[in-house]
Design a protein around this motif. Structure first.
Motif, short mmCIF file in Angstrom:
data_model
loop_
_atom_site.label_atom_id
_atom_site.label_comp_id
_atom_site.label_asym_id
_atom_site.label_seq_id
_atom_site.Cartn_x
_atom_site.Cartn_y
_atom_site.Cartn_z
N VAL A 7 8.93 12.28 -60.38
CA VAL A 7 8.16 10.86 -60.59
C VAL A 7 7.55 10.74 -59.16
CG1 VAL A 7 10.32 9.70 -59.65
CG2 VAL A 7 8.51 8.34 -60.99
N THR A 9 6.63 8.68 -55.85
CA THR A 9 7.62 7.41 -55.36
C THR A 9 6.79 6.83 -54.19
OG1 THR A 9 8.91 9.20 -53.80
CG2 THR A 9 9.88 8.40 -56.21
N GLY A 10 5.62 7.59 -53.87
CA GLY A 10 4.78 6.76 -52.83
C GLY A 10 3.52 7.30 -53.06
N THR A 70 7.22 5.56 -47.29
CA THR A 70 8.27 5.80 -47.95
C THR A 70 9.61 6.42 -47.32
OG1 THR A 70 7.54 8.26 -48.06
CG2 THR A 70 6.78 7.14 -49.75
N THR A 72 10.30 8.54 -45.30
CA THR A 72 10.74 10.02 -45.42
C THR A 72 10.63 10.72 -44.07
OG1 THR A 72 9.94 9.80 -47.78
CG2 THR A 72 10.38 11.94 -46.96
N LYS A 137 11.87 17.10 -52.81
CA LYS A 137 10.67 16.09 -52.23
C LYS A 137 9.59 16.98 -52.07
CE LYS A 137 13.67 12.72 -49.77
NZ LYS A 137 13.27 11.56 -50.49
N GLU A 171 9.47 13.11 -56.51
CA GLU A 171 10.85 13.53 -56.46
C GLU A 171 11.52 13.49 -57.99
OE1 GLU A 171 12.83 11.19 -53.00
OE2 GLU A 171 11.11 9.84 -53.27
N THR A 173 14.02 12.14 -61.16
CA THR A 173 14.56 11.11 -61.61
C THR A 173 15.14 11.44 -62.94
OG1 THR A 173 14.58 8.77 -62.37
CG2 THR A 173 12.68 10.28 -62.63
N GLY A 178 7.92 9.04 -64.40
CA GLY A 178 7.12 9.94 -63.90
C GLY A 178 6.50 10.68 -65.04
N LYS A 305 6.43 -0.61 -62.88
CA LYS A 305 7.31 0.44 -63.03
C LYS A 305 7.24 0.34 -64.66
CE LYS A 305 12.20 1.77 -62.41
NZ LYS A 305 13.47 1.48 -61.93
N GLY A 328 6.37 4.85 -61.38
CA GLY A 328 7.84 4.95 -61.13
C GLY A 328 8.19 3.56 -60.35
N TYR A 329 7.70 2.86 -59.76
CA TYR A 329 8.05 1.73 -59.11
C TYR A 329 7.14 0.51 -59.09
CZ TYR A 329 4.60 3.72 -55.82
OH TYR A 329 3.62 4.07 -54.98
#
Ligand code: UT7
Length: 332
Positions: A7, A9-10, A70, A72, A137, A171, A173, A178, A305, A328-329
């Motif tokens: 997915v 994620t950013g 993110t 990270t 990642k 990432e 999930t 995703g 999402k 994803g979000y």
């Protein structure tokens, strides 16, 4: 156990500051704002002007923003996959140069060259590394300094392309989010219509190849256009049929931004709702492997999402394909 999906994620993008307008182009070659807007649908494009800067520098700018937003740390990245047709140099891979500049020391990286389908191919490939459990990642980046291979005396190609970069974090999930499905196609016989004549192993760079302008983009526009419309329609239909999706189920279509008329044909032929189609070609031009992530980046705040998103592209190779993903979000 639930299936592992990859997915996004950013997402982050970067466009260099300099804006090349149709007005400025009309003083460089015999063209006009009216012709470019009617035939291609581009008003302006960003150009990287800083000396000694290349595609890696655009990617670094996008990736630094991505890591920050993110939360990270660079040490967490296991893999960086770079899609580009304008690598910093023939070798090593631009992904390695980017990793060095960002300070990503714990991962590996390589490049994908699939023309304008580069980001789509890269996202499909990276998703398999996540689904297999090998990577946690991954950064997938599409980055191009197209201005480095555009002949600014050729009116048939110079209005089309722009520079820019877009990067996503991918990432695992176990939620149903995703990348759900990927379709990739290629047909190397299409290379005659769109390629760079010299600079590779068949015709290494020489004084003659430079004089003959063989390091610039060579394109037979009409042939590419016809194939692009046909294949983009076909593959959009294929991915929707495979996943039992109707236009009502799809929240967003993200087509490669090569020509506004190609995107309009897609809308007409597939009878899809234009309000769901991401289009930013007017301001960025065709940034090749960066068009899809730059669209997702610009529309990030509008996506929710679980939204069903269809990415599609067509480019040099020929390469074409589509990805169905569930966003994803919700943006903060
Ligand atoms: O992203 C990778 C994949 N690439 C694509 O998908 C690009 C696909 N192709 C295209 O988008 C279009 O074919 C182009 C934008 C490249 C060209 O548009 P077109 O409508 O196919 O134009 P054309 O090449 O058929 O040219 C029509 C006329 C020609 O003049 P004549 O021969 O009819 O007198 C060209 O010389 O337009 C002329 N022309 C221009 N006139 C003013 C070509 N470029 C220009 C220009 N300004 N910039």
């Amino acid at each position: 156990m639930n299936k592992v999906h990859a997915v996004i994620t950013g997402i982050a993008g970067y466009l260099p500051d300099y804006i090349l307008t149709n007005e400025e182009l009309s003083h460089m070659v015999d063209t006009s704002d009216e012709w470019i807007m009617t035939r291609i649908g581009i008003k302006e494009r960003h150009i990287l002007k800083e000396p000694d800067s290349g595609s890696s520098d655009l990617a670094v700018k996008a990736i630094e923003k991505l890591l920050e937003k993110t939360n990270t740390h660079r040490d967490e990245i296991d893999f960086i996959l770079c899609a580009t047709v304008t690598p910093d140099m023939q070798f090593p891979a631009t992904a390695n140069i980017i990793a060095d500049k960002v300070g990503i020391l714990n991962g590996f990286g390589y490049d994908i060259n699939a023309g304008c389908s580069g980001f789509l191919y890269a996202l499909a490939s990276a998703s398999k590394w996540v689904e297999s459990g090998s990577c946690k990642k991954i950064i997938v980046v599409g980055t191009e300094k197209m201005s480095s291979i555009v002949d600014y005396t050729d009116r048939a190609t110079c209005p089309i392309f722009g520079d820019g970069a877009g990067a996503v974090l991918l990432e695992p999930t176990t939620e149903k989010l995703g990348v759900m499905d990927c379709i990739l196609h290629s047909d190397g016989s299409g290379r005659k219509y769109l390629h760079q004549k010299a600079g590779g192993s068949v015709k290494p760079a020489s004084r003659e190849t430079v004089d003959a302008k063989e390091h610039f983009i060579y394109q037979e526009g009409q042939a590419v256009y016809k194939h692009a419309v046909f294949r983009m329609c076909e593959v959009n239909k294929e991915i929707c049929d495979n996943n039992n999706l109707t236009d009502n189920d799809v929240n967003w279509y993200v087509p490669h931004q090569a020509n506004k008329r190609i995107i309009n044909s897609l809308i007409e032929k597939l009878q899809i709702d234009p309000a769901k189609v991401m289009i930013n070609i007017e301001r960025f031009g065709n940034t090749t492997a960066a068009t899809l992530p730059l669209c997702l980046w610009e529309w990030e705040s509008k996506m929710k999402k679980g939204d069903n998103v269809i990415l599609s592209s067509f480019g040099a190779g020929f390469t074409w394909g589509a990805i169905y993903l569930k966003w994803g979000y919700d943006s903060k």
